[in-house]
Design a protein around this motif. Structure first.
Motif, short mmCIF file in Angstrom:
data_model
loop_
_atom_site.label_atom_id
_atom_site.label_comp_id
_atom_site.label_asym_id
_atom_site.label_seq_id
_atom_site.Cartn_x
_atom_site.Cartn_y
_atom_site.Cartn_z
N UNK A 1 -8.68 -14.66 -8.40
CA UNK A 1 -8.83 -13.92 -7.21
C UNK A 1 -7.58 -12.96 -6.86
N UNK A 2 -7.80 -11.90 -6.05
CA UNK A 2 -6.65 -10.89 -6.14
C UNK A 2 -6.37 -10.94 -4.74
N UNK A 3 -5.00 -11.20 -4.44
CA UNK A 3 -4.28 -11.06 -3.14
C UNK A 3 -3.76 -9.83 -2.61
N UNK A 4 -3.76 -9.41 -1.42
CA UNK A 4 -3.32 -8.18 -0.91
C UNK A 4 -1.99 -8.16 -0.61
N UNK A 5 -1.36 -9.18 -0.24
CA UNK A 5 -0.15 -9.48 0.14
C UNK A 5 0.95 -10.39 -0.72
N UNK A 6 2.17 -10.47 -0.45
CA UNK A 6 2.87 -11.30 -1.39
C UNK A 6 2.49 -12.62 -0.68
N UNK A 7 2.62 -13.91 -1.61
CA UNK A 7 2.12 -15.25 -0.92
C UNK A 7 2.68 -15.93 -1.86
N UNK A 8 3.59 -16.88 -1.09
CA UNK A 8 4.37 -18.13 -1.93
C UNK A 8 3.81 -19.50 -1.38
N UNK A 9 3.96 -20.37 -2.47
CA UNK A 9 3.49 -21.85 -2.12
C UNK A 9 4.84 -22.55 -2.15
N UNK A 10 4.93 -23.40 -1.38
CA UNK A 10 6.22 -24.50 -1.17
C UNK A 10 5.82 -25.89 -0.97
N UNK A 11 6.10 -26.80 -2.04
CA UNK A 11 5.98 -28.12 -1.74
C UNK A 11 7.15 -28.56 -0.74
N UNK A 12 6.64 -29.70 0.03
CA UNK A 12 7.36 -30.29 0.97
C UNK A 12 8.43 -30.87 0.31
N UNK B 1 -10.13 -21.02 -0.16
CA UNK B 1 -10.75 -20.24 0.95
C UNK B 1 -9.72 -20.13 1.98
N UNK B 2 -8.91 -21.02 2.33
CA UNK B 2 -7.65 -20.96 3.43
C UNK B 2 -6.95 -19.74 3.22
N UNK B 3 -6.50 -19.67 1.75
CA UNK B 3 -5.45 -18.95 1.38
C UNK B 3 -6.11 -17.58 1.32
N UNK B 4 -7.27 -17.17 0.65
CA UNK B 4 -7.97 -16.05 0.76
C UNK B 4 -8.31 -15.54 2.44
N UNK B 5 -8.48 -16.54 3.15
CA UNK B 5 -8.69 -15.98 4.75
C UNK B 5 -7.53 -15.42 5.16
N UNK B 6 -6.33 -16.26 5.00
CA UNK B 6 -5.13 -15.82 5.67
C UNK B 6 -4.48 -14.70 4.96
N UNK C 1 2.10 -21.11 6.70
CA UNK C 1 0.93 -22.02 6.95
C UNK C 1 0.85 -23.20 6.33
N UNK C 2 0.97 -24.25 7.16
CA UNK C 2 1.35 -25.62 6.61
C UNK C 2 0.25 -26.67 6.73
N UNK C 3 0.25 -27.81 5.95
CA UNK C 3 -0.41 -28.65 6.25
C UNK C 3 -0.08 -29.52 7.59
N UNK C 4 -0.99 -30.15 8.02
CA UNK C 4 -0.61 -30.80 9.28
C UNK C 4 -0.14 -32.24 9.14
N UNK C 5 0.41 -32.66 8.00
CA UNK C 5 0.97 -33.74 7.64
C UNK C 5 2.51 -33.70 8.30
N UNK C 6 3.23 -34.64 8.73
CA UNK C 6 4.53 -34.66 9.12
C UNK C 6 5.52 -34.21 8.13
N UNK C 7 5.54 -34.54 7.00
CA UNK C 7 6.41 -34.14 6.04
C UNK C 7 6.25 -32.46 5.69
N UNK C 8 5.02 -32.10 5.76
CA UNK C 8 4.93 -30.81 5.40
C UNK C 8 5.16 -29.85 6.91
N UNK C 9 4.93 -30.29 8.06
CA UNK C 9 5.41 -29.80 9.11
C UNK C 9 7.00 -29.72 9.25
N UNK C 10 7.52 -30.73 9.13
CA UNK C 10 9.09 -30.66 9.15
C UNK C 10 9.61 -29.69 8.06
N UNK C 11 9.07 -29.58 6.82
CA UNK C 11 9.37 -28.62 6.00
C UNK C 11 9.28 -27.48 6.47
N UNK C 12 8.20 -26.80 7.00
CA UNK C 12 7.85 -25.63 7.49
C UNK C 12 8.78 -25.23 8.63
#
Length: 223
Positions: A25-36, A169-174, A92-103
Motif C-alpha cells: 500500500x502507498x502512504x501519502x504522508x510520513x508515518x512512523x511506528x513506535x513500540x511501547x 485498515x486503521x493506518x490507511x484511514x488515518x 495514534x496509540x493502542x488503548x493499552x496502558x503501556x502504549x498510552x503512557x508511551x504516547x
C-alpha cells in the motif's frame, strides 16, 4: 472490543500463490511506528494481551518511561531535520496502558510541534489467547506456528492475517484523513507493529519474524 474477520484467505497475503511480491500500500504522508517502552509485563516476563487487564494495568517501568522520552527526542530530531515543514503531528496509540503512557511521554518531547494524541483498539496487542498471563517463552511457540503458516485457533491466538487486516485498515484511514504536512505516528506492540510492517515491505504477514525485531520504544518510519 475491536472485531476482526477470522476468515483469512490467500488473496489477502502480500505474496501471491506463485510467491511473487505484491504491491505494498502507498502512504501519502510520513508515518512512523513506535513500540511501547519497557513495561512491567516485560520486566516480569509475562504475556499481557487481554484488554480487560492491559488497558488498566502493566504500564511502563521507570526504564520504559525514559525510553519513551528518548524516543520522543529522537523523533523530534528527525522531524526538525525534515525538508518538508510539519504542520501537525498525530499520535495514534493502542488503548493499552503501556502504549498510552508511551504516547504521552513521546508527545511531551515533541514541543513545539502541534501534537494530538488519540487512542484506538485497532492497534492493540495481538491476542495471545490461552497464553495470556503466562511466560513470554510461549511467544516462541506462537512464532513457530506463524513461520509454518499454522493458525493456532485452538489456543485462541489471533492470526497474523487478522492482526494485519485491522492494523493496516486503521493506518490507511488515518493516512487518508491526515492534512497537508501532517505526520502520523502509530504507537503499538511488538507483534502488531511488525505484522503491520509486512504489508509495507510486500511480504506475507506470516513472515513477520523475518523482519528485525522491534526494540522497546524503537522508532521506525514506514516505507
Amino acid at each position: 472490543m475491536y472485531e476482526t474477520d477470522s476468515k483469512a484467505t490467500m488473496s489477502q497475503q502480500p505474496t501471491g500463490a506463485d510467491g511473487q511480491r505484491q504491491q505494498p500500500p502507498r502512504l501519502k504522508h510520513r508515518c512512523f511506528i513506535v513500540r511501547h517502552g519497557q513495561s512491567i509485563a516485560n520486566v516480569q516476563g509475562l504475556i499481557v494481551s487481554d484488554p480487560a487487564v492491559g488497558c488498566h494495568d502493566f504500564g511502563l517501568s521507570e526504564v520504559g518511561v525514559e525510553q519513551a522520552l528518548e524516543a520522543g527526542r529522537a523523533l523530534k530530531t528527525l522531524l526538525t531535520q525534515s525538508a518538508t515543514p510539519v504542520t501537525a503531528l498525530t499520535i495514534h496509540t493502542s488503548d493499552f496502558l503501556r502504549t498510552l503512557q508511551t504516547a504521552h511521554h513521546l508527545a511531551s518531547e515533541l514541543v513545539p510541534f502541534p501534537v494530538t494524541v488519540t487512542s484506538t483498539p485497532a492497534l492493540r496487542e495481538r491476542a495471545f489467547g490461552d497464553y495470556n498471563h503466562t511466560s513470554v517463552a510461549h511467544y516462541n511457540d506462537v512464532w513457530a506456528h506463524d513461520a509454518a503458516r499454522v493458525c493456532d485457533a485452538q489456543t485462541g491466538v489471533e492470526s497474523p492475517e487478522d492482526v494485519r487486516r485491522r492494523a493496516v485498515a486503521f493506518v490507511m484511514q488515518a493516512d487518508e484523513d491526515a492534512g497537508e504536512g501532517e505526520v502520523c505516528v502509530f504507537v503499538g506492540h511488538g507483534d502488531t507493529l511488525q505484522i503491520l510492517q509486512t504489508a509495507f515491505e510486500g511480504i506475507s504477514a506470516w513472515d513477520h519474524r523475518t523482519l528485525p525485531p522491534l526494540g522497546t520504544a524503537e522508532v521506525r518510519e514506514l516505507p
